[in-house]
Design a protein around this motif. Structure first.
Motif, PDB file in Angstrom:
ATOM      1  N   ASP A  72      -1.048  12.375   4.767  1.00  0.00           N
ATOM      2  CA  ASP A  72      -0.673  13.758   5.105  1.00  0.00           C
ATOM      3  C   ASP A  72      -0.109  14.512   3.903  1.00  0.00           C
ATOM      4  OD1 ASP A  72      -1.447  13.377   7.783  1.00  0.00           O
ATOM      5  OD2 ASP A  72       0.497  12.461   8.244  1.00  0.00           O
ATOM      6  N   GLY A  73      -0.719  14.327   2.731  1.00  0.00           N
ATOM      7  CA  GLY A  73      -0.318  15.037   1.529  1.00  0.00           C
ATOM      8  C   GLY A  73       0.913  14.474   0.826  1.00  0.00           C
ATOM      9  N   VAL A  74       1.484  13.381   1.333  1.00  0.00           N
ATOM     10  CA  VAL A  74       2.651  12.747   0.718  1.00  0.00           C
ATOM     11  C   VAL A  74       2.201  11.417   0.106  1.00  0.00           C
ATOM     12  CG1 VAL A  74       4.968  11.817   1.111  1.00  0.00           C
ATOM     13  CG2 VAL A  74       4.189  13.812   2.408  1.00  0.00           C
ATOM     14  N   ILE A  75       2.642  11.159  -1.137  1.00  0.00           N
ATOM     15  CA  ILE A  75       2.263   9.928  -1.836  1.00  0.00           C
ATOM     16  C   ILE A  75       3.357   8.888  -1.628  1.00  0.00           C
ATOM     17  CG2 ILE A  75       1.618   8.914  -4.045  1.00  0.00           C
ATOM     18  CD1 ILE A  75       0.989  11.853  -4.931  1.00  0.00           C
ATOM     19  N   TYR A  76       2.931   7.682  -1.276  1.00  0.00           N
ATOM     20  CA  TYR A  76       3.854   6.571  -1.061  1.00  0.00           C
ATOM     21  C   TYR A  76       3.447   5.400  -1.938  1.00  0.00           C
ATOM     22  CZ  TYR A  76       5.132   9.098   3.191  1.00  0.00           C
ATOM     23  OH  TYR A  76       5.550  10.055   4.074  1.00  0.00           O
ATOM     24  N   TYR A  77       4.410   4.552  -2.251  1.00  0.00           N
ATOM     25  CA  TYR A  77       4.113   3.272  -2.875  1.00  0.00           C
ATOM     26  C   TYR A  77       4.819   2.195  -2.076  1.00  0.00           C
ATOM     27  CZ  TYR A  77       8.719   3.208  -5.204  1.00  0.00           C
ATOM     28  OH  TYR A  77      10.059   3.196  -5.475  1.00  0.00           O
ATOM     29  N   TYR A  78       4.314   0.987  -2.178  1.00  0.00           N
ATOM     30  CA  TYR A  78       4.885  -0.137  -1.460  1.00  0.00           C
ATOM     31  C   TYR A  78       5.600  -1.037  -2.447  1.00  0.00           C
ATOM     32  CZ  TYR A  78       2.450   1.374   2.692  1.00  0.00           C
ATOM     33  OH  TYR A  78       2.023   2.105   3.771  1.00  0.00           O
ATOM     34  N   GLU A  79       6.897  -1.186  -2.224  1.00  0.00           N
ATOM     35  CA  GLU A  79       7.750  -1.985  -3.095  1.00  0.00           C
ATOM     36  C   GLU A  79       8.141  -3.265  -2.367  1.00  0.00           C
ATOM     37  OE1 GLU A  79      11.141  -0.535  -5.909  1.00  0.00           O
ATOM     38  OE2 GLU A  79      11.961  -0.728  -3.883  1.00  0.00           O
ATOM     39  N   THR A  80       8.259  -4.342  -3.096  1.00  0.00           N
ATOM     40  CA  THR A  80       8.663  -5.621  -2.521  1.00  0.00           C
ATOM     41  C   THR A  80      10.172  -5.627  -2.325  1.00  0.00           C
ATOM     42  OG1 THR A  80       6.867  -6.679  -3.733  1.00  0.00           O
ATOM     43  CG2 THR A  80       8.542  -8.120  -2.798  1.00  0.00           C
ATOM     44  N   ASP A  81      10.617  -5.968  -1.109  1.00  0.00           N
ATOM     45  CA  ASP A  81      12.045  -6.067  -0.818  1.00  0.00           C
ATOM     46  C   ASP A  81      12.527  -7.456  -1.227  1.00  0.00           C
ATOM     47  OD1 ASP A  81      14.616  -6.141   0.125  1.00  0.00           O
ATOM     48  OD2 ASP A  81      14.102  -5.685   2.213  1.00  0.00           O
ATOM     49  N   ILE A  82      13.183  -7.533  -2.383  1.00  0.00           N
ATOM     50  CA  ILE A  82      13.615  -8.836  -2.901  1.00  0.00           C
ATOM     51  C   ILE A  82      14.879  -9.349  -2.215  1.00  0.00           C
ATOM     52  CG2 ILE A  82      12.490  -8.549  -5.139  1.00  0.00           C
ATOM     53  CD1 ILE A  82      15.236  -7.797  -6.284  1.00  0.00           C
ATOM     54  N   THR A  83      15.501  -8.521  -1.351  1.00  0.00           N
ATOM     55  CA  THR A  83      16.690  -8.976  -0.623  1.00  0.00           C
ATOM     56  C   THR A  83      16.318  -9.777   0.624  1.00  0.00           C
ATOM     57  OG1 THR A  83      16.845  -6.931   0.684  1.00  0.00           O
ATOM     58  CG2 THR A  83      18.026  -6.995  -1.442  1.00  0.00           C
ATOM     59  N   ASP A  84      15.053  -9.743   1.018  1.00  0.00           N
ATOM     60  CA  ASP A  84      14.573 -10.479   2.191  1.00  0.00           C
ATOM     61  C   ASP A  84      13.774 -11.687   1.707  1.00  0.00           C
ATOM     62  OD1 ASP A  84      12.927 -11.388   4.359  1.00  0.00           O
ATOM     63  OD2 ASP A  84      13.154  -9.432   5.334  1.00  0.00           O
ATOM     64  N   LYS A  85      14.083 -12.864   2.215  1.00  0.00           N
ATOM     65  CA  LYS A  85      13.420 -14.094   1.745  1.00  0.00           C
ATOM     66  C   LYS A  85      11.907 -14.077   1.978  1.00  0.00           C
ATOM     67  CE  LYS A  85      14.291 -16.845   5.904  1.00  0.00           C
ATOM     68  NZ  LYS A  85      12.975 -17.093   6.385  1.00  0.00           N
ATOM     69  N   ASP A  86      11.426 -13.263   2.933  1.00  0.00           N
ATOM     70  CA  ASP A  86       9.989 -13.177   3.194  1.00  0.00           C
ATOM     71  C   ASP A  86       9.289 -12.175   2.279  1.00  0.00           C
ATOM     72  OD1 ASP A  86      10.118 -15.087   5.251  1.00  0.00           O
ATOM     73  OD2 ASP A  86      10.690 -13.542   6.714  1.00  0.00           O
ATOM     74  N   LEU A  87      10.064 -11.461   1.448  1.00  0.00           N
ATOM     75  CA  LEU A  87       9.539 -10.480   0.483  1.00  0.00           C
ATOM     76  C   LEU A  87       8.572  -9.476   1.126  1.00  0.00           C
ATOM     77  CD1 LEU A  87       8.926 -12.888  -2.532  1.00  0.00           C
ATOM     78  CD2 LEU A  87      10.906 -11.404  -2.144  1.00  0.00           C
ATOM     79  N   PRO A  88       9.023  -8.769   2.190  1.00  0.00           N
ATOM     80  CA  PRO A  88       8.137  -7.783   2.815  1.00  0.00           C
ATOM     81  C   PRO A  88       7.947  -6.557   1.921  1.00  0.00           C
ATOM     82  CG  PRO A  88      10.337  -7.581   3.708  1.00  0.00           C
ATOM     83  CD  PRO A  88      10.357  -8.779   2.786  1.00  0.00           C
ATOM     84  N   LEU A  89       6.894  -5.814   2.192  1.00  0.00           N
ATOM     85  CA  LEU A  89       6.650  -4.566   1.473  1.00  0.00           C
ATOM     86  C   LEU A  89       7.348  -3.427   2.199  1.00  0.00           C
ATOM     87  CD1 LEU A  89       2.869  -4.880   0.562  1.00  0.00           C
ATOM     88  CD2 LEU A  89       4.865  -5.398  -0.837  1.00  0.00           C
ATOM     89  N   VAL A  90       8.013  -2.574   1.435  1.00  0.00           N
ATOM     90  CA  VAL A  90       8.728  -1.426   1.976  1.00  0.00           C
ATOM     91  C   VAL A  90       8.069  -0.166   1.437  1.00  0.00           C
ATOM     92  CG1 VAL A  90      10.954  -0.250   2.084  1.00  0.00           C
ATOM     93  CG2 VAL A  90      10.874  -2.754   2.037  1.00  0.00           C
ATOM     94  N   LYS A  91       7.734   0.753   2.341  1.00  0.00           N
ATOM     95  CA  LYS A  91       7.073   2.006   1.975  1.00  0.00           C
ATOM     96  C   LYS A  91       8.116   3.001   1.476  1.00  0.00           C
ATOM     97  CE  LYS A  91       4.368   5.394   4.554  1.00  0.00           C
ATOM     98  NZ  LYS A  91       3.721   5.572   5.857  1.00  0.00           N
ATOM     99  N   LYS A  92       7.867   3.553   0.258  1.00  0.00           N
ATOM    100  CA  LYS A  92       8.779   4.530  -0.336  1.00  0.00           C
ATOM    101  C   LYS A  92       7.959   5.702  -0.858  1.00  0.00           C
ATOM    102  CE  LYS A  92      12.419   1.381  -1.650  1.00  0.00           C
ATOM    103  NZ  LYS A  92      13.382   1.058  -2.682  1.00  0.00           N
ATOM    104  N   GLU A  93       8.570   6.882  -0.834  1.00  0.00           N
ATOM    105  CA  GLU A  93       7.869   8.057  -1.348  1.00  0.00           C
ATOM    106  C   GLU A  93       7.790   7.996  -2.862  1.00  0.00           C
ATOM    107  OE1 GLU A  93       8.015  12.924  -1.122  1.00  0.00           O
ATOM    108  OE2 GLU A  93       9.148  11.746   0.348  1.00  0.00           O
TER     109      GLU A  93
END
Length: 186
Positions: free
Chosen positions: A160-181
């Motif tokens: 929807d016209g907004v750019i996001y990147y996915y960053e690895t959450d290093i505080t979680d042992k499963d290393l999930p991806l977190v969506k950030k603008e």
């Protein structure tokens, strides 16, 4: 009549789902295709080994010589200027499409750190005959795991016209991806 012959360009691409056991056979050359300048023809950029900078420490017995590997992205037919030199263990390139609305594709460069388990990323656009970085640098902690090309291709998305990147959450042992603008700087 011009009888010069251009040297062949190594176009080997990492197509394996995981890196080969012998790191020496990972290609130093990768490529990206897209429409990066104002004309309508398909452009091809090659990430190639550019050089090595030896560290400033003098070589002593039982010490590893510190050196930095340089890469440059150059373009077929030299109609597009090369991108600035980057330093890292390996680089990977992703065509992100048109993120800044100028009608031309943009390129993200993922540079694997020489000394840490992370990739440093940035996105670039070809403007007025030169490459301009359009995002701040951001990191992908990898926990020294291999990231596939497909994983890198999904790290930057426009919704929807907004750019996001996915960053690895290093505080979680499963290393999930977190969506950030991802904010454009130009």
């Amino acid at each position: 009549m011009n009888n010069t012959v251009e040297a062949a360009i190594d176009t080997g691409v990492m197509i394996l789902s995981s890196p080969p056991e012998d790191a020496q056979i990972i290609p130093d050359t990768i490529f990206v295709e897209g429409h990066f300048d104002a004309d309508t023809s398909q452009d091809v950029g090659y990430g190639v080994f550019y050089g090595r900078i030896d560290g400033e420490k003098k070589h002593e017995e039982d010490t590893e010589v510190v050196s930095k590997t340089q890469y440059i992205v150059r373009f077929q037919d030299n109609k597009i200027r090369p991108m600035p030199v980057v330093i890292g263990r390996h680089i990977r390139l992703v065509n992100e499409g048109d993120l800044n609305g100028d009608g031309q594709d943009d390129i993200s460069i993922f540079v694997q750190s020489m000394h840490a388990c992370l990739c440093t990323c940035s996105t670039w656009s070809y403007m007025d005959g030169r490459w301009v970085r359009i995002t701040n640098y951001w990191d992908i902690p990898t926990a020294c795991d291999y990231l596939s090309d497909e994983d890198l291709e999904h790290r930057v998305q426009m919704e929807d016209g907004v750019i996001y990147y996915y960053e690895t959450d290093i505080t979680d042992k499963d290393l999930p991806l977190v969506k950030k603008e991802l904010t454009l700087i130009r």
